[in-house]
Design an enzyme around this catalytic site. Structure first.
Site, short mmCIF file in Angstrom:
data_model
loop_
_atom_site.label_atom_id
_atom_site.label_comp_id
_atom_site.label_asym_id
_atom_site.label_seq_id
_atom_site.Cartn_x
_atom_site.Cartn_y
_atom_site.Cartn_z
N ARG A 9 27.41 34.45 35.99
CA ARG A 9 27.16 35.85 36.31
C ARG A 9 28.37 36.38 37.06
O ARG A 9 29.12 35.62 37.69
CB ARG A 9 25.90 36.03 37.16
CG ARG A 9 25.92 35.25 38.46
CD ARG A 9 24.73 35.57 39.35
NE ARG A 9 24.81 36.90 39.91
CZ ARG A 9 23.92 37.38 40.79
NH1 ARG A 9 22.89 36.63 41.14
NH2 ARG A 9 24.05 38.58 41.29
N ASN A 190 35.11 38.18 38.25
CA ASN A 190 36.05 37.30 37.55
C ASN A 190 36.41 36.05 38.35
O ASN A 190 37.50 35.50 38.20
CB ASN A 190 37.32 38.06 37.17
CG ASN A 190 37.03 39.24 36.26
OD1 ASN A 190 36.21 39.14 35.35
ND2 ASN A 190 37.67 40.37 36.53
N ARG A 191 35.50 35.61 39.20
CA ARG A 191 35.68 34.41 40.02
C ARG A 191 36.83 34.52 41.02
O ARG A 191 37.28 33.52 41.58
CB ARG A 191 35.89 33.17 39.13
CG ARG A 191 34.70 32.84 38.22
CD ARG A 191 33.47 32.51 39.05
NE ARG A 191 32.36 32.03 38.24
CZ ARG A 191 31.36 32.80 37.80
NH1 ARG A 191 31.37 34.10 38.10
NH2 ARG A 191 30.37 32.30 37.11
N LEU A 192 37.31 35.73 41.29
CA LEU A 192 38.36 35.93 42.29
C LEU A 192 37.68 36.26 43.63
O LEU A 192 37.80 37.36 44.17
CB LEU A 192 39.31 37.04 41.86
CG LEU A 192 40.10 36.75 40.58
CD1 LEU A 192 40.97 37.94 40.19
CD2 LEU A 192 40.98 35.51 40.78
#
Length: 212
Positions: A9, A190-192
């Site tokens: 997610r 975006n996993r940042l």
């Protein structure tokens, strides 16, 4: 086989910047903890406690945070449990919280110590009767023959204390984790992710951003 490769997610609720956090991580934790309560997260005080004994085999389990102090974080347990034995052998431990509703995590590393017996007494007095009986009845972490054995112990202690106050057992009480590292993690797209870390060095907290 269940396909979990595509379970993901995106995190978009909030941001976290080192310019916006408080100078003390425990004060910052209190801010986040209050927001977790207000967001009606499930068991906001549930935290994973990781310990390692002399055998160097790590063990972790979920316990409940019961007090936030200026010097650290307090929880209660059986002094003869596996975690207590590991903490006696090695006081270095780690805590972690996850509040999915806010897309947040907190990691804590530190050293653990027992709190004063009088402090454990004060908390024990506030516990429900059933929880007090449970503290007396459970030989925590020991192998027992069946559920009936445990329920029998509860019945025995219920009878023992039927005529008076339930005192705190000597083998049950509180621990304080004094942090030396605290990391606040805010999920981002975006996993940042945003990761702000506090490390206690030279009698002060140093604040840095970590790569996600």
């Amino acid at each position: 086989m269940i396909n979990i490769f595509d379970l993901r997610r995106d995190f978009t609720l909030k941001t976290l910047d080192e310019k916006d956090v408080l100078l003390n991580p425990i004060a910052q934790f209190e801010v986040w903890f209050k927001e977790a309560i207000e967001a009606e997260t499930l068991e906001p005080n549930a935290m994973n406690l990781a310990t390692v004994g002399l055998d160097m085999k790590p063990s972790s389990r979920v316990v409940l945070l019961k007090q936030i102090r200026s010097e650290g974080f307090v929880f209660f347990t059986n002094y003869e449990s596996r975690k207590a034995k590991q903490m006696n052998e090695n006081p270095n431990c780690a805590l972690s919280f996850i509040w999915n509703e806010l897309e947040r995590q907190v990691r804590i590393e530190g050293r653990v110590e027992k709190i004063l017996p009088e402090e454990s007494d004060l908390y024990f007095e506030r516990r429900p009767v059933a929880s007090k009986l449970g503290a007396w009845s459970s030989p925590q972490s020991e192998i027992i023959p069946d559920r009936e054995y445990l329920e029998g112990l509860v019945a025995d202690f219920e009878h023992r204390f039927s005529a008076g106050e339930i005192s705190r057992p000597d083998n049950w009480g509180g621990y304080l984790v004094r942090p030396v590292l605290v990391e606040f993690w805010q999920g981002r797209s975006n996993r940042l992710h945003d990761r702000i870390q506090y490390i206690y060095e030279n009698n002060d907290w140093q604040i840095n951003r970590l790569a996600p």
